[in-house]
Design an enzyme around this catalytic site. Sequence first.
Site, PDB file in Angstrom:
ATOM      1  N   ILE A  97       0.837  -1.209   0.000  1.00 56.93           N
ATOM      2  CA  ILE A  97       0.000   0.000   0.000  1.00 56.93           C
ATOM      3  C   ILE A  97       0.871   1.258   0.000  1.00 56.93           C
ATOM      4  CG2 ILE A  97      -1.964   1.167   1.067  1.00 56.93           C
ATOM      5  CD1 ILE A  97      -2.632  -1.460   2.490  1.00 56.93           C
ATOM      6  N   ASP A 151      15.356   1.132   9.666  1.00 56.35           N
ATOM      7  CA  ASP A 151      14.351   0.466  10.499  1.00 56.35           C
ATOM      8  C   ASP A 151      13.644   1.544  11.328  1.00 56.35           C
ATOM      9  OD1 ASP A 151      13.035  -0.999  12.507  1.00 56.35           O
ATOM     10  OD2 ASP A 151      14.617  -2.513  12.570  1.00 56.35           O
ATOM     11  N   ILE A 152      12.318   1.529  11.368  1.00 56.90           N
ATOM     12  CA  ILE A 152      11.623   2.561  12.168  1.00 56.90           C
ATOM     13  C   ILE A 152      11.911   2.394  13.662  1.00 56.90           C
ATOM     14  CG2 ILE A 152       9.765   3.084  10.516  1.00 56.90           C
ATOM     15  CD1 ILE A 152       7.891   1.353  12.313  1.00 56.90           C
ATOM     16  N   THR A 158      -5.894  -0.776  10.727  1.00 54.18           N
ATOM     17  CA  THR A 158      -6.657  -1.807  10.024  1.00 54.18           C
ATOM     18  C   THR A 158      -7.996  -2.080  10.717  1.00 54.18           C
ATOM     19  OG1 THR A 158      -6.663  -4.186   9.568  1.00 54.18           O
ATOM     20  CG2 THR A 158      -5.267  -3.469  11.353  1.00 54.18           C
ATOM     21  N   ASP A 159      -8.950  -2.591   9.943  1.00 56.50           N
ATOM     22  CA  ASP A 159     -10.237  -2.977  10.547  1.00 56.50           C
ATOM     23  C   ASP A 159     -10.084  -4.172  11.498  1.00 56.50           C
ATOM     24  OD1 ASP A 159      -9.788  -4.969   8.645  1.00 56.50           O
ATOM     25  OD2 ASP A 159     -11.733  -4.741   7.640  1.00 56.50           O
ATOM     26  N   GLU A 160      -8.943  -4.877  11.397  1.00 60.52           N
ATOM     27  CA  GLU A 160      -8.773  -6.066  12.246  1.00 60.52           C
ATOM     28  C   GLU A 160      -8.698  -5.717  13.730  1.00 60.52           C
ATOM     29  OE1 GLU A 160      -6.120  -9.130  11.024  1.00 60.52           O
ATOM     30  OE2 GLU A 160      -6.479  -8.762   8.900  1.00 60.52           O
ATOM     31  N   TYR A 178      -0.949 -10.157  15.237  1.00 54.89           N
ATOM     32  CA  TYR A 178      -0.871  -9.019  14.309  1.00 54.89           C
ATOM     33  C   TYR A 178      -1.868  -7.937  14.700  1.00 54.89           C
ATOM     34  CZ  TYR A 178      -2.188  -6.172  10.297  1.00 54.89           C
ATOM     35  OH  TYR A 178      -2.534  -5.117   9.493  1.00 54.89           O
ATOM     36  N   SER A 196      -1.081  -6.168  17.896  1.00 57.58           N
ATOM     37  CA  SER A 196       0.013  -5.191  17.811  1.00 57.58           C
ATOM     38  C   SER A 196      -0.482  -3.904  17.144  1.00 57.58           C
ATOM     39  CB  SER A 196       1.213  -5.778  17.064  1.00 57.58           C
ATOM     40  OG  SER A 196       0.920  -5.961  15.690  1.00 57.58           O
ATOM     41  N   LYS A 197      -1.365  -4.027  16.151  1.00 57.98           N
ATOM     42  CA  LYS A 197      -1.901  -2.833  15.499  1.00 57.98           C
ATOM     43  C   LYS A 197      -2.801  -2.050  16.471  1.00 57.98           C
ATOM     44  CE  LYS A 197      -1.478  -1.721  11.702  1.00 57.98           C
ATOM     45  NZ  LYS A 197      -0.436  -0.873  11.042  1.00 57.98           N
ATOM     46  N   GLY A 206      -7.601 -19.219  15.279  1.00 53.44           N
ATOM     47  CA  GLY A 206      -8.291 -17.982  15.696  1.00 53.44           C
ATOM     48  C   GLY A 206      -8.873 -17.190  14.540  1.00 53.44           C
TER      49      GLY A 206
END
Length: 339
Positions: free
Chosen positions: A12, A59-60, A125-127, A153, A156-157, A278
């Site tokens: 993206i 690396d951020i 994200t919608d997740e 994932y 963490s978001k 999951g």
Amino acid sequence: MTIIVTGGAGFIGSNFIFYMLKEHPGYRLVCLDKLTYAGNLSTLESVLGRDDFRFVRADICDREAVERLFAEEKPDMVVNFAAESHVDRSIENPGIFLETNILGTSVLMDACRKYGVQRYHQVSTDEVYGDLPLDRPDLFFTEETPLHTSSPYSSSKAGADLLVLAYCRTYGLPVTISRCSNNYGPYHFPEKLIPLMIANALANKPLPVYGEGLNVRDWLYVEDHCRAIDLIIHKGRVGEVYNVGGHNEKQNIEIVKIICRELDRSEELIVHVEDRKGHDRRYAIDPAKIHRELGWLPETKFEDGIKKTVRWYLDNQKWWQEIISGEYQQYYEKMYGGI
Ligand code: NAD
Ligand code: TDX
């Protein structure tokens, strides 16, 4: 206007860089990317020599490198796409997800505080909302839906989102967050559903559908997501979250059958494999807020977007053939070796 785009060598982020260079002549775009397995400099080939574009490999999580770049570029805005983004990999190895997605976000925001920016935008994200039941098509995620994550994932978001809102309230950092549904389009890494099925179908390899394939995702063409972020960073209200999605829900099995049709392959290639641990059942975004406040609506219909995407993978085989050799091959063997 100088914008640092982190993760701009990924799916993206690269589409966003192309979109912004096209839509905003005069802007300077600086891509900061670690080039993990998911980042490809070849994706950015067409813009690498431009005066209004700069690529920096870093690396951020590397505070020194991030601060050096801020000191050099004095960015007006930061748009953070950099993340470990694949749910299956997070189930295998969560640690790196916490480092990049949470700690990396805090390093970027600390630099924003130190150097001062007009806007820090977090691509979420919608997740983070978890999932919806399959038998309640009347339910959608709104910005008020509680965070209720399922995978390392998405956790963490969600952790990063909370930190972003905390930096806004505690330090007054001018932030916005977008939570988008599943994207598809050019430069999508072939470990994700749509490009993986296209690559396998072209090679007449089995098409591995998790479980029954009845899980539902809400698909949005990547350029529509890029346009939403462009609107949010310029016109969105500071401290706000904006959901992004185009009411385009499809079962996974429907997607795979559409790809078989587009590529003239037999559905007999479909193989049902062990379900994801999951596994979220259904994602569905209510995009009313971004439509009401910023006038955003998706422009690409799924029927057109999927044709364009399949065409792109046919025309750009070199790009993805290179990616699916090498390190990715080991991952594929581990995940799907039995079929
Ligand atoms: P991607 O995996 O294709 O790209 C991620 C990019 O980030 C890569 O170029 C990678 O090299 C880079 N990166 C990873 N770790 C880094 C680090 N520590 N420092 C610097 N760069 C690093 O991901 P994507 O699908 O383009 O997703 C981009 C963002 O959008 C992510 O934050 C993801 O959570 C979010 N998102 C994705 C989707 C989707 O459908 N793909 C939907 C909603 C939100
Ligand atoms: O081989 C597969 N077979 C299969 O049935 C793969 C790779 C996936 N699937 C299923 C799992 C999901 O229900 O397809 C669906 C989509 O899977 P992914 O492409 O891995 O996407 P998803 O898990 O929905 O997450 C994506 O959308 C939200 C992105 O990868 C995230 O970064 C984003 O936040």
